[in-house]
Design a protein around this motif. Structure first.
Motif, PDB file in Angstrom:
ATOM      1  N   ARG A 130       0.844  -1.241   0.211  1.00 51.96           N
ATOM      2  CA  ARG A 130       0.023  -0.029  -0.046  1.00 51.96           C
ATOM      3  C   ARG A 130       0.931   1.308  -0.125  1.00 51.96           C
ATOM      4  NH1 ARG A 130      -0.210   4.637   3.138  1.00 51.96           N
ATOM      5  NH2 ARG A 130      -2.261   5.495   2.622  1.00 51.96           N
ATOM      6  N   CYS A 158       0.363  -4.911  -7.445  1.00 52.38           N
ATOM      7  CA  CYS A 158      -0.178  -4.977  -6.219  1.00 52.38           C
ATOM      8  C   CYS A 158      -1.645  -5.446  -6.287  1.00 52.38           C
ATOM      9  CB  CYS A 158      -0.192  -3.690  -5.602  1.00 52.38           C
ATOM     10  SG  CYS A 158       1.466  -3.112  -5.011  1.00 52.38           S
ATOM     11  N   ASP A 174      -5.486  -4.617   6.938  1.00 50.94           N
ATOM     12  CA  ASP A 174      -4.308  -4.369   6.265  1.00 50.94           C
ATOM     13  C   ASP A 174      -4.594  -4.754   4.807  1.00 50.94           C
ATOM     14  OD1 ASP A 174      -4.421  -7.104   6.457  1.00 50.94           O
ATOM     15  OD2 ASP A 174      -2.150  -7.404   6.403  1.00 50.94           O
ATOM     16  N   SER A 177      -6.921  -1.836   3.540  1.00 41.87           N
ATOM     17  CA  SER A 177      -6.076  -0.634   3.303  1.00 41.87           C
ATOM     18  C   SER A 177      -5.499  -0.417   1.753  1.00 41.87           C
ATOM     19  CB  SER A 177      -4.931  -0.451   4.555  1.00 41.87           C
ATOM     20  OG  SER A 177      -4.387   0.777   4.223  1.00 41.87           O
ATOM     21  N   LEU A 178      -4.698  -1.545   1.707  1.00 42.13           N
ATOM     22  CA  LEU A 178      -4.195  -1.852   0.020  1.00 42.13           C
ATOM     23  C   LEU A 178      -5.507  -1.424  -0.777  1.00 42.13           C
ATOM     24  CD1 LEU A 178      -2.296  -2.632  -1.677  1.00 42.13           C
ATOM     25  CD2 LEU A 178      -2.707  -5.021  -1.338  1.00 42.13           C
ATOM     26  N   ARG A 179      -6.514  -2.115  -0.777  1.00 42.52           N
ATOM     27  CA  ARG A 179      -7.513  -1.971  -1.596  1.00 42.52           C
ATOM     28  C   ARG A 179      -8.134  -0.707  -1.909  1.00 42.52           C
ATOM     29  NH1 ARG A 179     -14.017  -4.322  -1.497  1.00 42.52           N
ATOM     30  NH2 ARG A 179     -13.780  -2.470   0.047  1.00 42.52           N
ATOM     31  N   ALA A 181      -6.164   2.076  -1.228  1.00 44.87           N
ATOM     32  CA  ALA A 181      -5.291   2.701  -2.164  1.00 44.87           C
ATOM     33  C   ALA A 181      -5.156   2.446  -3.750  1.00 44.87           C
ATOM     34  CB  ALA A 181      -3.809   2.276  -1.589  1.00 44.87           C
TER      35      ALA A 181
END
Length: 228
Positions: A130, A158, A174, A177-179, A181
């Protein structure tokens, strides 16, 4: 002097021992927006003694500044290790600080940022991935075709990592949060160089619910909706 120079000069004039109190008083917290101008100044000006003093303080804003300073200096391999750890911190402001510091590094040394985000995009930790997305998906850093191509590669890799996770793990904070971004990062990368960007974006698989969400979120962004 410019406002940036004023803030930098003011910080340099303050004894290191007084930095935590000064930053706390000018942080903008508690409140909806932290003082990011001051964060950037700390990232530019702080030496190791100042960073250590802020780490000892350990407050939310102090650690945001530490993270930005570490990110700004992450072209040093030892400091990159510390910045990576902060990129996976449980506090979202600290994670944002790392990405912001990496962007400042990219302003000064694009090749150093490129090397870092390539490594971090292939890290096992979704929060480190992320950070790679958040750091490189900044319009001012993507004016050169090779930088735009790198942003696309980071988003693609990613996204693949996210899609490879078992569905039972997708609700973890976590991973979410990546999704999030990726829900805006693709639009920044595509807008920087639309011809290859749109090809990559349209190739995203739409059978995965999380990828469908990422596509829809990016299409809500004016920078991308104007291109499709």
């Amino acid at each position: 002097m410019s406002r940036t120079s004023d803030v930098d000069a003011e910080l340099r004039a303050i004894p290191v021992a007084d930095w935590p109190a000064y930053l706390d008083a000018h942080s903008g917290l508690p409140g909806p927006r932290a003082n990011l101008t001051l964060v950037d100044a700390v990232a530019r000006v702080a030496d190791e003694a100042a960073i250590d003093e802020l780490e000892r303080d350990g407050g939310e804003y102090a650690m945001l500044c530490v993270a930005a300073a570490r990110g700004r200096r992450a072209d040093d391999p030892a400091i990159e290790v510390r910045a990576r750890a902060l990129a996976a911190d449980e506090r979202w402001r600290v994670r944002e600080g790392v990405a912001r510091g990496l962007q400042l590094l990219g302003d000064a040394t694009p090749d150093a940022l490129a090397a870092i985000v390539r490594r971090w995009a292939d890290d096992a930790d979704p929060l480190v991935q992320r950070a790679a997305v958040a750091a490189i998906c900044e319009p001012r850093l993507l004016r050169a075709p090779e930088s735009a191509a790198l942003a696309l590669d980071v988003c693609r890799l990613c996204t693949e990592h996210l899609a490879a996770l078992p569905r039972t793990e997708r609700s973890r904070p976590d991973v979410r949060s990546l999704r999030q971004a990726l829900g805006y990062g693709w639009s920044v990368a595509v807008a920087a160089d639309p011809t290859p960007g749109l090809i990559a974006f349209r190739a995203l698989p739409t059978v995965d619910a999380d990828i469908v969400w990422i596509v829809k979120e990016n299409l809500r962004k004016k920078r991308l909706s104007a291109l499709v």
